[in-house]
Scaffold this active site. Sequence first.
Site, mmCIF file in Angstrom:
data_model
loop_
_atom_site.group_PDB
_atom_site.id
_atom_site.type_symbol
_atom_site.label_atom_id
_atom_site.label_comp_id
_atom_site.label_asym_id
_atom_site.label_seq_id
_atom_site.Cartn_x
_atom_site.Cartn_y
_atom_site.Cartn_z
ATOM 1 C CD GLU A 113 -3.252 -0.920 1.930
ATOM 2 O OE1 GLU A 113 -3.414 0.151 2.517
ATOM 3 O OE2 GLU A 113 -4.040 -1.876 2.022
HETATM 4 C C1 LIG Z 1 3.046 -9.610 0.603
HETATM 5 C C2 LIG Z 1 2.660 -8.629 -0.448
HETATM 6 C C3 LIG Z 1 1.320 -8.457 -0.755
HETATM 7 C C4 LIG Z 1 0.941 -7.608 -1.785
HETATM 8 N N1 LIG Z 1 -0.367 -7.542 -2.183
HETATM 9 C C5 LIG Z 1 -0.671 -6.884 -3.338
HETATM 10 C C6 LIG Z 1 -1.975 -6.979 -3.909
HETATM 11 O O1 LIG Z 1 -2.867 -7.604 -3.357
HETATM 12 N N2 LIG Z 1 -2.218 -6.344 -5.092
HETATM 13 C C7 LIG Z 1 -1.252 -5.628 -5.732
HETATM 14 O O2 LIG Z 1 -1.514 -5.098 -6.797
HETATM 15 N N3 LIG Z 1 0.003 -5.506 -5.203
HETATM 16 C C8 LIG Z 1 0.314 -6.129 -4.049
HETATM 17 N N4 LIG Z 1 1.584 -6.027 -3.513
HETATM 18 C C9 LIG Z 1 2.550 -5.200 -4.179
HETATM 19 C C10 LIG Z 1 3.015 -4.005 -3.350
HETATM 20 O O3 LIG Z 1 2.065 -2.992 -3.383
HETATM 21 C C11 LIG Z 1 4.373 -3.609 -3.960
HETATM 22 O O4 LIG Z 1 5.289 -4.544 -3.451
HETATM 23 C C12 LIG Z 1 4.783 -2.234 -3.614
HETATM 24 O O5 LIG Z 1 4.025 -1.346 -4.373
HETATM 25 C C13 LIG Z 1 6.259 -1.972 -3.885
HETATM 26 O O6 LIG Z 1 6.681 -2.436 -5.132
HETATM 27 P P1 LIG Z 1 7.991 -3.333 -5.241
HETATM 28 O O7 LIG Z 1 7.889 -4.400 -4.221
HETATM 29 O O8 LIG Z 1 8.121 -3.739 -6.651
HETATM 30 O O9 LIG Z 1 9.177 -2.384 -4.815
HETATM 31 P P2 LIG Z 1 9.923 -1.315 -5.715
HETATM 32 O O10 LIG Z 1 8.948 -0.463 -6.434
HETATM 33 O O11 LIG Z 1 10.965 -1.993 -6.509
HETATM 34 O O12 LIG Z 1 10.590 -0.411 -4.607
HETATM 35 C C14 LIG Z 1 11.789 -0.793 -3.934
HETATM 36 C C15 LIG Z 1 12.164 0.306 -2.950
HETATM 37 O O13 LIG Z 1 12.370 1.540 -3.631
HETATM 38 C C16 LIG Z 1 11.626 2.565 -3.005
HETATM 39 N N5 LIG Z 1 11.218 3.541 -4.009
HETATM 40 C C17 LIG Z 1 10.677 3.320 -5.222
HETATM 41 N N6 LIG Z 1 10.467 4.479 -5.857
HETATM 42 C C18 LIG Z 1 10.875 5.454 -5.014
HETATM 43 C C19 LIG Z 1 10.921 6.874 -5.079
HETATM 44 N N7 LIG Z 1 10.489 7.565 -6.120
HETATM 45 N N8 LIG Z 1 11.404 7.543 -4.024
HETATM 46 C C20 LIG Z 1 11.851 6.885 -2.941
HETATM 47 N N9 LIG Z 1 11.841 5.559 -2.827
HETATM 48 C C21 LIG Z 1 11.352 4.853 -3.844
HETATM 49 C C22 LIG Z 1 10.449 1.860 -2.365
HETATM 50 O O14 LIG Z 1 9.966 2.619 -1.274
HETATM 51 C C23 LIG Z 1 11.091 0.572 -1.910
HETATM 52 O O15 LIG Z 1 11.693 0.769 -0.673
HETATM 53 C C24 LIG Z 1 1.944 -6.852 -2.461
HETATM 54 C C25 LIG Z 1 3.281 -7.001 -2.108
HETATM 55 C C26 LIG Z 1 3.647 -7.878 -1.120
HETATM 56 C C27 LIG Z 1 5.096 -8.032 -0.803
#
Ligand SMILES: Cc1cc2nc3c(=O)[nH]c(=O)nc-3n(C[C@H](O)[C@H](O)[C@H](O)COP(=O)(O)OP(=O)(O)OC[C@H]3O[C@@H](n4cnc5c(N)ncnc54)[C@H](O)[C@@H]3O)c2cc1C
Length: 779
Positions: free
Chosen positions: A456
């Site tokens: 989220e």
């Molecule tokens: C257990 C679990 C359940 C989930 N459930 C759902 C679901 O039901 N439906 C769904 O659609 N998604 C779901 N997600 C996805 C979740 O919303 C994403 O994991 C989240 O949006 C982050 O994306 P990412 O993991 O690819 O991290 P990335 O986008 O790769 O980010 C990696 C890091 O970089 C940081 N970062 C990225 N961009 C910036 C920026 N501009 N400035 C500063 N920091 C930045 C982030 O804060 C993070 O710390 C789930 C994820 C998990 C792990």
Amino acid sequence: MIWTILIALAAALAAVLAIPAARRALISDPLLRVFRRILPPMSPTEQEAIDAGTVWWDGELFSGRPDWAKLIAFPQPKLTPEELSFLDHETEQLCAMASDWETSHVHYDLPPHVWQFVKDKGFLGMIIPKKYGGKEFSAYAHSQVVTKLSSRCSVAAVHVMVPNSLGPAELLRHYGTEAQKNHYLPRLAKGIEIPAFALTNPHAGSDAASIPDTGIVCKGMWEGREITGMRLTWDKRYITLGPICTVLGLAFRLYDPEHLLGDKEDLGITCALVHTNTPGVEIGRRHLPLDAVFQNGPTAGRNVFVPIDWIIGGPEMAGQGWRMLMECLAAGRSISLPSTSCGYSKLAVRATGAYARVRRQFKTPIGRFEGVEEALARMGGNLYMMEATRILTATAVDMGEKPSVISAIAKYHLTERGRAVVNDAMDVLGGKGICLGPRNFMGRAYQQLPVAITVEGANILTRSLIIFGQGAIRCHPWVLAEMNAAHEPDHAKASRDFDRALWGHVRFALSNGVRSLLLGVTGSHWTRVPDVAPETRRHFQKLTRFSAAFAFLADVSMLVLGGGLKRREKLSARLGDVLSYMYLCSAALKRYEDQGRQQADLPLLEWSVWDAMFRAQNAIEGVISNYPSGLVAWFLQRIIFPLGRPYVVPSDRLGHEVARLLIAPSGARDRLTAGIYLPKSESEVVGCLEAALEAAIRAEEVDQKIRAAQKDGRLKATKAGELAQAAAETGVITPEEHALLRRATQLRDEVIKVDDFPQDFGLSQIMPPAHTLTTRAAA
Ligand SMILES: Cc1cc2nc3c(=O)[nH]c(=O)nc-3n(C[C@H](O)[C@H](O)[C@H](O)COP(=O)(O)OP(=O)(O)OC[C@H]3O[C@@H](n4cnc5c(N)ncnc54)[C@H](O)[C@@H]3O)c2cc1C
């Protein structure tokens, strides 16, 4: 001579400012042109994120003059008899049926009968209106249910939380056609349909608006006739409930190359409900997120043809998906993760506090050592503020707000504080927290809190980009008006609107600068506050001072850094911290008033507010000392802290008082941890801890009698294990007291036990040995 020139210039400036036409022509219009040039470009998705949601108490904090009477007058959330009964019966029963250990190490899921109970009792329809068969609970009641479940079984909490958060039900409620609502909502409420919401793609996580998943509008055959539909291709991962869902809320980018819907080719992000039994939909595989066994996994589809009216809201809502998501995000984000974090933290505080009294080392309960006290104080103080924030934020949702900035604050700060509380609990518990098994009540929360940090809106992004980035535009009384004027195509209107906003902004900034200096010099002693508890009056006054300082600092930062502030994430994050801490303090102070100014809770309130204000002060310092201009930094330092920094860390004495509240039964401890599941049976570790705490405290009094008898020679030195027996035999203690000591020891022995397992963790009993598998494969 010089004075004559200066006076003439001032008079000329005053004349220009007083005549609107002159002011616009000579000052505002040229500035509008500059502003248009430097205004960073904003994509439609960024614009939709900014436009979504409402401004609430965050707007007051941004104003420099928060109206405290308004805060105090916000209604206190109350449960209806139906909601109360659901918490006391169905939720209590569900907690008794499912534990973290069994779900995560025995079943790797919620057992089928528990899942059925969840569906039958309506847990999945808490946000669905009654007319569609749902429970139509308030946000507060929903939050209470998730908090309670989280204190017992994280799988149950997640499986209940997700369908009630941003997903098919919430989207249908707001945007669904009547036919879609009539079909899906009753089925979702009863668990006949299991929803999941799929946005995240391997290439688009935080930058979700860039999803490469597509829908192509086209003609195709459906149930024997040709219809207009969409060919969907997606690759999603991390989807909660994805492996078992029957209806997938799918986000994709919709294209209309044949112009079957209209003139536009790239329609934008769109949300549709896709039945998972549609040919081509792939679901079923699972991720294992940090050993959490809630259902989560990938889903994919290639050229899956579905009818166009599967778009949520019908074809007219094609391309409106991002706006829909942004508008609905606030409600879910205000409730789900703040409630989970409070559930984990309440359990941590209640059970770890008890453990710290029961567990003895160096002949002393460990909770009495100063080092442990420090950790306990942080736990208690953090939880008080977290719980206050959870409740105030749910109040906002129940008042009909969609608090976009506040929901980001609550999500970020409550999950971070939840992590801090659980980390402290783990340190206090030592090996007891580390060895997993049914006797471990903290290991699961420790493993799973990073999930809350990531989902989220991942926390680093939320803090660095969203809280202030969105807050500065949404909550500031003039910035949005200036930006709208800059984007206004009608020149005359743009000039008028910009002039009004610009001078409003100038007056606002100057007034906050002057007030910040005056409040700093006077220590804000003369600031008016409404009729609040005398013991908290100063906090309100100091918060007013910080609000003025923050508003001024935010304005100067926007002026000096302009569009560059968006890239200076460290500065933006610190500005967001100041806003957040003021919100958290507001919540804590309101809680104190709402709960009838409980004197016993005062150490918790004091610790949490001192800690948050100290952090806010550091965040302001962090902004000022990293300013690109040394001169501006010097000037800001003098305006904001003219007599130095007002806050120091919460005192050790205060920390001691907080820690004491956690290691003995009391009203304050009950209020702090209210609403969690407390098993009655002593065969469960948390139930046993409750009994052990009571017994340990009563036993301490008996121990004192024995020690006194040893000192004055009535009881001769005996081996440690025989002391109580000797005391009973010599009449130093009564037989009842002796029984009490035995019971306290028994309970303590039980509480400090950890689990152990066979060499292979029992795998040989549920799986054939590995060599059998190899032999079978070879055969
Ligand atoms: C257990 C679990 C359940 C989930 N459930 C759902 C679901 O039901 N439906 C769904 O659609 N998604 C779901 N997600 C996805 C979740 O919303 C994403 O994991 C989240 O949006 C982050 O994306 P990412 O993991 O690819 O991290 P990335 O986008 O790769 O980010 C990696 C890091 O970089 C940081 N970062 C990225 N961009 C910036 C920026 N501009 N400035 C500063 N920091 C930045 C982030 O804060 C993070 O710390 C789930 C994820 C998990 C792990």
